[in-house]
Every structure is written in C-alpha cells, then in structure tokens.
Design a protein around this motif. Sequence first.
Motif, PDB file in Angstrom:
ATOM      1  N   GLU A  27      10.618  -0.677  -7.547  1.00 34.36           N
ATOM      2  CA  GLU A  27       9.284  -0.673  -6.947  1.00 34.36           C
ATOM      3  C   GLU A  27       8.882  -2.073  -6.489  1.00 34.36           C
ATOM      4  O   GLU A  27       8.258  -2.242  -5.431  1.00 34.36           O
ATOM      5  CB  GLU A  27       8.263  -0.127  -7.947  1.00 34.36           C
ATOM      6  N   LYS A  30      10.167  -3.023  -3.170  1.00 37.03           N
ATOM      7  CA  LYS A  30       9.462  -2.417  -2.038  1.00 37.03           C
ATOM      8  C   LYS A  30       8.265  -3.272  -1.630  1.00 37.03           C
ATOM      9  O   LYS A  30       7.939  -3.365  -0.442  1.00 37.03           O
ATOM     10  CB  LYS A  30       8.992  -1.009  -2.400  1.00 37.03           C
ATOM     11  N   ARG A  31       7.627  -3.897  -2.623  1.00 36.53           N
ATOM     12  CA  ARG A  31       6.457  -4.731  -2.339  1.00 36.53           C
ATOM     13  C   ARG A  31       6.866  -6.093  -1.784  1.00 36.53           C
ATOM     14  O   ARG A  31       6.279  -6.594  -0.819  1.00 36.53           O
ATOM     15  CB  ARG A  31       5.619  -4.913  -3.603  1.00 36.53           C
TER      16      ARG A  31
END
Length: 288
Positions: A27, A30-31
């Motif tokens: 995750e 992705k940022r």
Amino acid sequence: MASQPTSSSGQTILQKIVQQRHLDVAEAKKRVPFDEIRRQAESSPYALVSFPERLKQNGWTSVLAEVKRASPSKGDIAPGINAAEQALRYANAGAAAISCLTEPTWFKGTLEDMKSIREAIESLPNRPALLRKDFIVDEYQVYEARVYGADTLLLIVAALTQEELEKFLNLSRLLDMEPLVEVNTADEMSRALQVGSKIIGINNRNLHDFSVDLDTTRRLTQGIDVPSDVTFVALSGISSRKDVEGFEQIGTRAVLVGESLMRAADPAQKIRELQGKIAPIVKICGIK
C-alpha cells in the motif's frame, strides 16, 4: 528445531505480523513509488550520528529507550502518548538511543512518530541515535527509515531469509546506517554473525509466542567466538537495575527498555536507576 506455538489460523504471532507488513508495504508503494522513496532517502537532509559510537561513548551500560504505544502481548500501554515529548525525556536523561515503534497494527506506531522524535531531538548536543523498530520485510522500508530521520533500524533474523538479511544489512550500510540485528536462537546468532553483523540484539522475547526468558541473552552469548568489534544488546523484559547488572556481568554493552519506561511515573529517573546512577525507590511500610 522445536515447533512454534500457533494461533487458530495456523500462524505464529511473528508470521501474522510479517504477513501484514508485506501488505502494508504494498500500500505504501502505491502512495509513494519505490523510485521516489529511494530518491528521497538518497537526498535526505537529515545528518546521521553513529549508532555504534553512541553505544560505546559512556562508561556505563547504554540504554536504548523505547517509545511504545502498545504490543501484541500487553495490549495498550500508552496509546495517547506524545512520542516527541517522551523521547525528549529519554534524551535528557542520557539515553544513548531512542527506539521508536513504527508498526501500526499491533504496536500502534507510525513513521510520523519517528519523524516528530527526530525533529524534537535534532538540536540537542550529542543527541541520541534514533532507531526504527519495526518488522522490516522489504528494502522499501530501509529507505523509509532514512527518509523519516532514523540513524539505524532493526533487522529481525527470524523474519528474513539469509539472502534478505544480507541484502537489507548491506543496503542499510550504503545509507550509512549500521543496523541492530535481532536474534533469539543459537541458529539465528550464527546467521547474524555470518553476514557480518556488528550490533546484535538478543531478544529475550520469543516473537513467535511472545514469551520472555531473561536467560536467553546469557545462553546465546556465552562460549561463542565473536569478532572484537561486535556489540551485544539485551532486548525485552528488562525492568530493574538487577536485570541490567546480570547482563553487565556477561559482557552485554547495552539494553533496550520499553514497557517499564513507558509505565514509569518518571522515565528519566528510571533510566538513571537502570544505569546504576541512583538507587531504586523502595517504600518501607510503617515509615512516613
């Protein structure tokens, strides 16, 4: 090798945490993409202090003081603590390093906690080293540690393959961060030494079931041939000057203390007590 206790899901506590950290890293990528976090790390404005030198600079056992909101075994410890303020208490009491938990699910730590600590201690003379305490499973997290102000980070042998351990250790050194390499068994100690670890933390807590045995440090450090530049650090379950004295007698250079400092009414006094600078306060019944 003895089998490890498992949960109803068939996983040990360590395995559950490692699995979740892989998901967390996916995750995070992705940022902030991998190439960007690496660029930020390689151009970080934060100056580093030497973790090994901080552990050796005093004439007494060095204390790695931990900011720890919660744990899998104890639940909430101090979930609402101001991380920066707690770290300043530790630093002003002479802690050689500040350990900051950044694992969010079980320990309720964040990278922002670590960043706030770095900013709080940045201007202190001879400031303590800052340790990222986490379950490192991807090189992305090594770069993150540098971006958010760490001087060093934890590598847990039990959570890594030998290839990963060597890769992450070498990457840490490329970023001028000498890692703390954690072991809990004789086999893990052998693996840590094989990759040339310089600072080895012996965890008295078994991360598979979170049981604590303070004799683990003695068992793993006695009768083994280690290079003269290796420093041993005792981790977990340490709450008194007597505990520290036991580790001093077997040549341990430093101790990492978390829960007892987080629960102490006066953390600074507790650090001085652990180092033997003051006697522990003992209440005697019948005396006012």
